[in-house]
Design an enzyme around this catalytic site. Structure first.
Site, mmCIF file in Angstrom:
data_model
loop_
_atom_site.group_PDB
_atom_site.id
_atom_site.type_symbol
_atom_site.label_atom_id
_atom_site.label_comp_id
_atom_site.label_asym_id
_atom_site.label_seq_id
_atom_site.Cartn_x
_atom_site.Cartn_y
_atom_site.Cartn_z
ATOM 1 N N GLU A 1 0.171 -1.265 5.744
ATOM 2 C CA GLU A 1 1.228 -0.733 6.607
ATOM 3 C C GLU A 1 1.041 0.755 6.865
ATOM 4 O O GLU A 1 1.305 1.239 7.968
ATOM 5 C CB GLU A 1 2.602 -0.987 5.967
ATOM 6 C CG GLU A 1 3.789 -0.686 6.885
ATOM 7 C CD GLU A 1 4.276 0.755 6.856
ATOM 8 O OE1 GLU A 1 5.093 1.135 7.715
ATOM 9 O OE2 GLU A 1 3.813 1.526 5.962
ATOM 10 N N ASP B 1 0.819 -1.206 0.000
ATOM 11 C CA ASP B 1 0.000 0.000 0.000
ATOM 12 C C ASP B 1 0.855 1.259 0.000
ATOM 13 O O ASP B 1 2.041 1.238 0.360
ATOM 14 C CB ASP B 1 -0.958 -0.008 1.197
ATOM 15 C CG ASP B 1 -0.222 -0.041 2.539
ATOM 16 O OD1 ASP B 1 0.801 -0.747 2.634
ATOM 17 O OD2 ASP B 1 -0.676 0.634 3.481
#
Length: 489
Positions: A187, A120
């Site tokens: 994350e 991400d």
């Protein structure tokens, strides 16, 4: 006269002692042999990064409508782009979108290792789009760079790991030690649904790692005062995280007849007090770092650091002046949000402020709360842990006297032309902190050399990585996988 001579003799002995310590304070400057040439198709690696940058795998805090389909697309892209990786490594999909791969080694007696990355990226502020030189999700390759959100944080590391393993498999390489690769999907919003779930899965299988490598310090230029050369900073711990909410209540009324302080004024005073009374600084992590770069420091600074037992107050005062150095020596706080009032001529009923803290190892969450209460010392101010962001303690401190760390240090110097390497406390947060229950040697390092200008692109504008730099990352992982994959530690 005798007393004067004795005093002069004492001064001479002390000065000589201090000078000898400074002259011997040279850090680590032993050259290592370069590694055999590893042929990397830099243009192909850049193209791979460009492709995955175009997949807009954005994480947003608190958003219920975030599109998770990009993570499915990345999984399919890995299968198509890295056929040997996908064929030879076992894959487990964790919590629908995070990925865990296992490359089984030939010797079961060796504990496995893990390479971590995340899929991400943070969003791009729409108001800054006009300041980008290239579209942030174009993955454009131009002027020797790959441009776009995630080129530095951290799809570059994801692609480097994938390309290095694909290349090793083409050579029919097989590691002695089992190697895991983990790609979390959240994350950037604390990894609660990605890496935490991956670790829980690994714990259920009884797996413990000999070493973990995740994103972290880089080959950074201009990060340390007095050092112009790049230094390979390896995170051996990371600071904790805590957001505290300050709240003050007031009595609504007309602003033409105000009290001595409104709720906004009470909160402003509390913030000012905290700014004037930061937490106690410590040299615990900065001195070991500076010892490693001693040979790069000007003699005047080397003299003071070599004798830090005597010049500690001077060092703390000097380091506190630089935001970067200050963050390395203390638990920091920053008032980041403030809210209060509904109209300019109405006294506010309530005012609040969010203060974000980053905890140096050794300072606990309770220590920070106690500090806030003592400094503010105002019954009108309520201090509470933010219910949305909460917090966590600083991570474990990984050892630097082990084969895992020493071989990592060696590979960094081999790949990056004998660059100086030093351990430090990583200032931001990574998913690797979740691996502490199953690994005691967790290192945070991203093998890329960045100037201060390029570093500003991380979560910022014009994020980019050089094509040459991407190639170096693949060389680094190819080498480290072999070293860690063969070493018995």
């Amino acid at each position: 006269m005798t007393m004067l001579i004795s005093l002069l003799a004492l001064i001479f002995v002390l000065t000589t002692f201090l000078l000898i310590r400074a002259l011997n304070f040279r850090g680590s400057s032993v050259d290592v042999q370069s590694i055999p040439k590893i042929d990397i198709l830099e243009d192909q690696v850049a193209q791979h990064l460009s492709e995955v940058i175009q997949i807009q795998s954005i994480s947003k805090i608190g958003a219920s409508d975030v599109d998770q389909q990009p993570f499915v697309v990345i999984k399919e892209w890995i299968e198509k782009t890295y056929p040997l990786f996908s064929e030879k490594l076992d894959r487990v999909v964790i919590n629908k979108y995070s990925l865990l791969f296992k490359w089984t080694g030939t010797e079961n007696k060796l504990d496995p290792i893990l390479f971590n990355a995340h899929m991400d990226v943070v969003p791009v502020d729409a108001e800054t789009l006009g300041e980008w030189d290239r579209d942030p999700f174009s993955g454009e390759i131009s002027d020797g760079y790959v441009w776009g959100r995630g080129t530095l944080d951290m799809k570059n590391q994801l692609v480097a790991i994938l390309d290095s393993i694909e290349g090793l498999l083409k050579e029919n390489y097989s590691p002695k030690r089992t190697i895991y690769v983990a790609f979390g999907h959240d994350e950037e919003i604390s990894g609660f649904h990605g890496s935490i779930e991956i670790v829980e899965y690994l714990k259920s299988k009884g797996i413990k790692f000999a070493a973990v490598l995740d994103e972290g310090g880089m080959l950074s230029e201009g990060m340390l005062e007095g050092v112009d050369e790049p230094v390979g900073l390896v995170g051996i711990t990371e600071k904790g995280y805590l957001t505290l909410t300050l709240t003050a209540h007031g009595k609504p009324g007309h602003s033409s007849i105000p009290p001595q302080q409104t709720a906004v004024g009470v909160i402003a005073r509390a913030i000012a007090l905290l700014d004037d009374h930061p937490m106690t600084p410590k040299l615990d992590f900065i001195i070991p770092l500076l010892h490693n770069v001693g040979h790069l420091l000007p003699f005047s600074l080397r003299f003071v650091i070599a004798n830090s037992w005597l010049f500690k107050p001077i060092l703390l005062k000097q380091f506190s002046k630089s935001p970067q150095m200050n963050a390395m020596i203390r638990t920091t706080h920053a008032a980041t949000m403030i809210e209060g009032g509904i109209k300019d001529n109405i006294l506010p009923a309530v005012a609040t402020a969010a203060v974000n803290c980053r905890l140096l190892p050794g300072d606990s969450i309770q220590d920070v709360i106690n500090h806030f209460v003592k400094v503010v010392d105002d019954p009108r101010v309520e201090i509470s842990v933010d219910k949305n962001n909460g917090g966590w303690e600083a991570s474990i401190v990984s050892p630097t006297d082990t084969s895992a760390y020493l071989s990592l240090d060696l590979v960094i110097r081999q790949v990056f032309n004998n660059v100086t390497v030093a351990p430090f406390a990583f200032l931001a947060a990574t998913d690797s902190r979740y691996y502490a229950p199953i690994c005691k040697s967790i290192y945070k390092f991203s093998p890329i050399q960045l100037s201060p200008k390029d570093r500003s692109g991380i979560h910022g504008i014009n994020e980019r990585i050089s094509v040459v730099g991407m190639g170096k990352m693949v060389v680094f992982f190819s080498r480290l996988i072999k070293v860690w994959g063969e070493a018995e530690f």
